[in-house]
Motif scaffolding. Structure first.
Motif, mmCIF file in Angstrom:
data_model
loop_
_atom_site.group_PDB
_atom_site.id
_atom_site.type_symbol
_atom_site.label_atom_id
_atom_site.label_comp_id
_atom_site.label_asym_id
_atom_site.label_seq_id
_atom_site.Cartn_x
_atom_site.Cartn_y
_atom_site.Cartn_z
ATOM 1 N N GLY A 128 5.264 8.694 2.311
ATOM 2 C CA GLY A 128 4.921 7.203 1.801
ATOM 3 C C GLY A 128 4.393 6.537 2.896
ATOM 4 O O GLY A 128 4.342 6.641 4.151
ATOM 5 N N ALA A 129 3.668 5.249 2.550
ATOM 6 C CA ALA A 129 3.112 4.129 3.449
ATOM 7 C C ALA A 129 4.188 3.242 3.921
ATOM 8 O O ALA A 129 5.294 3.159 3.212
ATOM 9 N N TYR A 130 3.904 2.641 4.945
ATOM 10 C CA TYR A 130 4.895 1.680 5.769
ATOM 11 C C TYR A 130 4.250 0.490 4.640
ATOM 12 O O TYR A 130 3.041 0.005 4.678
ATOM 13 N N SER A 131 5.286 -0.280 3.965
ATOM 14 C CA SER A 131 4.962 -1.400 3.440
ATOM 15 C C SER A 131 4.953 -2.718 4.262
ATOM 16 O O SER A 131 6.492 -3.090 4.769
ATOM 17 N N MET A 132 3.982 -3.441 4.732
ATOM 18 C CA MET A 132 3.946 -4.476 5.531
ATOM 19 C C MET A 132 3.989 -5.746 4.742
ATOM 20 O O MET A 132 2.931 -5.973 3.837
ATOM 21 N N ALA A 133 4.989 -6.704 5.018
ATOM 22 C CA ALA A 133 4.978 -7.947 4.125
ATOM 23 C C ALA A 133 3.734 -8.844 4.476
ATOM 24 O O ALA A 133 3.143 -8.599 5.699
ATOM 25 N N ALA A 134 3.299 -9.816 3.534
ATOM 26 C CA ALA A 134 2.198 -10.647 3.668
ATOM 27 C C ALA A 134 2.610 -11.524 4.621
ATOM 28 O O ALA A 134 3.777 -11.956 5.253
ATOM 29 N N LYS A 135 1.410 -11.999 5.531
ATOM 30 C CA LYS A 135 1.563 -13.057 6.870
ATOM 31 C C LYS A 135 2.449 -12.607 7.866
ATOM 32 O O LYS A 135 2.773 -13.173 8.666
ATOM 33 N N THR A 136 2.655 -11.246 7.788
ATOM 34 C CA THR A 136 3.118 -10.580 9.153
ATOM 35 C C THR A 136 2.166 -9.863 9.911
ATOM 36 O O THR A 136 1.182 -9.528 9.477
#
Length: 156
Positions: A128-136
């Motif tokens: 799976g992919a790394y889920s990167m939070a918005a505005k980070t």
């Protein structure tokens, strides 16, 4: 480089390829960049101004590693994240640094995929992919031809 070809023979500037060694040269530039990783060893690199890295803005795309937008070294501002769209890193070359900023305006997660055969921390394309939070933002450093690490080391 001096033209050492006999008169009447065309001459063009040489192209530097992987493994090329330059001895006794002076590089007079504040920007050092390439489309692939480059290394400077055995010398001190100094500049009278700030170090400049390649930067780009891309829109996240696709829903899998196969159709995500490619991100290369340097700083990349990513737009259009919507919790399904993503970006994929190029094949890691030890020492390559990638900085990604999820600039999504809708506060959506950005998917970040490693290249096939590589991993981001413990995540591979199949896990799976790394889920990167918005505005980070996150910084990734290639440790080897198969491993990216995030700084700081983020859970995955």
């Amino acid at each position: 480089m001096a033209n050492t070809k006999p008169v009447g023979v065309a001459f063009s500037d040489p192209e530097l390829t992987s493994g090329t060694t330059i001895t006794g040269a002076t590089i007079d530039s504040t920007t050092i960049g390439a489309t692939t990783a480059a290394a400077v060893t055995g010398t001190t690199l100094t500049a009278s101004t700030n170090l400049v890295v390649r930067s780009a803005t891309v829109a996240a795309a696709g829903t899998t590693n196969a159709n995500a937008t490619t991100v290369a070294g340097g700083f990349t501002l990513v737009t259009a994240a919507d919790a399904t769209k993503g970006v994929i890193l190029t094949a890691p070359v030890a020492g390559t640094v990638v900085i990604i900023k999820n600039d999504d305006t809708a506060n959506a997660v950005l998917k970040v995929y490693p290249n096939s055969g590589a991993a981001i921390n413990a995540l591979t394309v199949t896990t799976g992919a790394y889920s990167m939070a918005a505005k980070t933002s996150m910084m990734l450093v290639a440790y080897s031809a198969t491993q990216w690490y995030t700084l700081p080391l983020l859970a995955s």
